[in-house]
Design an enzyme around this catalytic site. Structure first.
Site, short mmCIF file in Angstrom:
data_model
loop_
_atom_site.label_atom_id
_atom_site.label_comp_id
_atom_site.label_asym_id
_atom_site.label_seq_id
_atom_site.Cartn_x
_atom_site.Cartn_y
_atom_site.Cartn_z
N GLY A 13 31.30 40.54 47.14
CA GLY A 13 32.00 41.45 48.02
C GLY A 13 32.22 40.94 49.43
N SER A 14 32.35 39.63 49.61
CA SER A 14 32.55 39.12 50.98
C SER A 14 33.87 39.64 51.57
CB SER A 14 32.50 37.60 51.01
OG SER A 14 33.64 37.03 50.39
N ASN A 15 34.91 39.76 50.74
CA ASN A 15 36.16 40.33 51.25
C ASN A 15 35.99 41.81 51.58
OD1 ASN A 15 38.60 38.45 51.27
ND2 ASN A 15 37.64 37.94 49.32
N ARG A 66 39.51 49.49 27.25
CA ARG A 66 39.76 49.50 28.71
C ARG A 66 40.02 50.91 29.21
NH1 ARG A 66 40.39 44.47 30.78
NH2 ARG A 66 40.92 42.80 29.30
N ARG A 92 38.16 42.63 36.61
CA ARG A 92 38.62 43.26 35.36
C ARG A 92 40.12 43.48 35.43
NH1 ARG A 92 35.50 42.11 31.78
NH2 ARG A 92 36.32 43.79 30.46
N LEU A 94 43.27 45.60 34.82
CA LEU A 94 43.47 47.05 34.77
C LEU A 94 44.72 47.36 33.94
CD1 LEU A 94 42.66 47.62 38.52
CD2 LEU A 94 41.30 48.50 36.60
N ASN A 108 45.61 43.73 46.25
CA ASN A 108 44.69 42.75 45.69
C ASN A 108 44.79 41.47 46.49
OD1 ASN A 108 42.85 41.54 43.75
ND2 ASN A 108 44.63 40.42 42.94
N HIS A 110 44.36 37.39 46.04
CA HIS A 110 44.32 36.39 44.98
C HIS A 110 44.22 35.01 45.63
CE1 HIS A 110 45.16 34.57 41.08
NE2 HIS A 110 46.03 33.78 41.68
N GLN A 174 39.94 31.93 54.96
CA GLN A 174 41.27 32.48 55.27
C GLN A 174 41.47 33.85 54.63
OE1 GLN A 174 43.10 31.10 57.60
NE2 GLN A 174 41.42 29.62 57.69
#
Ligand code: GRF
Length: 197
Positions: A13-15, A66, A92, A94, A108, A110, A174
């Protein structure tokens, strides 16, 4: 009205931490939930220490169903009533039905310069291709994986001798710059892409 933001994580969870810290420091949005598909995700402890409510829904008991997993995951999310949903190291895939519930308000990050290298192992693929630069992208989430409108990108030079790990570490720095800056713009209604060097 300050937007309420829920964040989905799967690991460290660093972001997420950078997003929460930016919201708490600048007040452009309110973090209302951090949820994970893994109860052991260390990011959950980090979120709790920051005073953000957390939830964990283990995806494994649901196997390949799912929709059943997402029905459980939706419970704490809907209870938190977020205006924006941020995926941050959420691993995961979605379903289109889940994504459709948050159309136009789901982000999100990426670790590649999309549209190059959607999916996994992005840094190794950039190295294997002999690319001279890599980076990260924040995009709106749509039913097609890693494919939605780009909201921001940050570029990183690939150095001689780089490995996937050394490159990932530089890109992550970044990511931590880009994601909070994009969320702040998104929260104000700005949709033009933010391009960081
Ligand atoms: C990051 O590289 C991010 O781009 C990817 O997951 C990795 C870990 O993120 N989506 P975090 O430290 O859990 O935020």
């Amino acid at each position: 009205m300050i937007p309420r933001v829920a964040i989905l994580i799967s690991g460290g969870g660093s972001n997420m931490v950078r997003l929460v810290e930016a919201m708490q420091a600048e007040g452009f949005a309110t973090p209302v939930l951090v949820a994970s598909n893994d109860a052991a995700a260390s990011g959950l402890d980090r979120a709790a220490k920051l005073g953000v409510p957390t939830a964990a829904i283990d995806h494994r008991p649901f196997g390949r169903d799912r929709a059943a997993f997402e029905a459980e995951l939706l419970k704490p999310i809907l209870a938190a009533a977020p205006d924006v949903l941020c995926l941050a190291g959420f691993m995961r895939v979605l379903t289109p039905e889940f994504v459709g519930r948050f159309a136009g308000r789901m982000l999100n990050i990426h670790p590649s310069l999309l549209p190059k290298y959607p999916g996994l192992h992005t840094h190794q693929r950039a190295l294997d291709a002999g690319d001279t630069e890599a980076g990260c992208t924040v995009h709106e989430v749509t039913p097609v994986l890693d494919d939605g409108p780009i909201l921001g990108q940050a570029r990183v030079a690939i150095e001689p001798g780089d490995s996937a790990d050394t490159l990932a570490a530089r890109v992550l720095v970044q990511e931590h710059r880009l994601y909070p800056a994009v969320l702040k713009r998104f929260a104000s209604g700005e949709r033009t892409p933010l391009l960081l060097g």
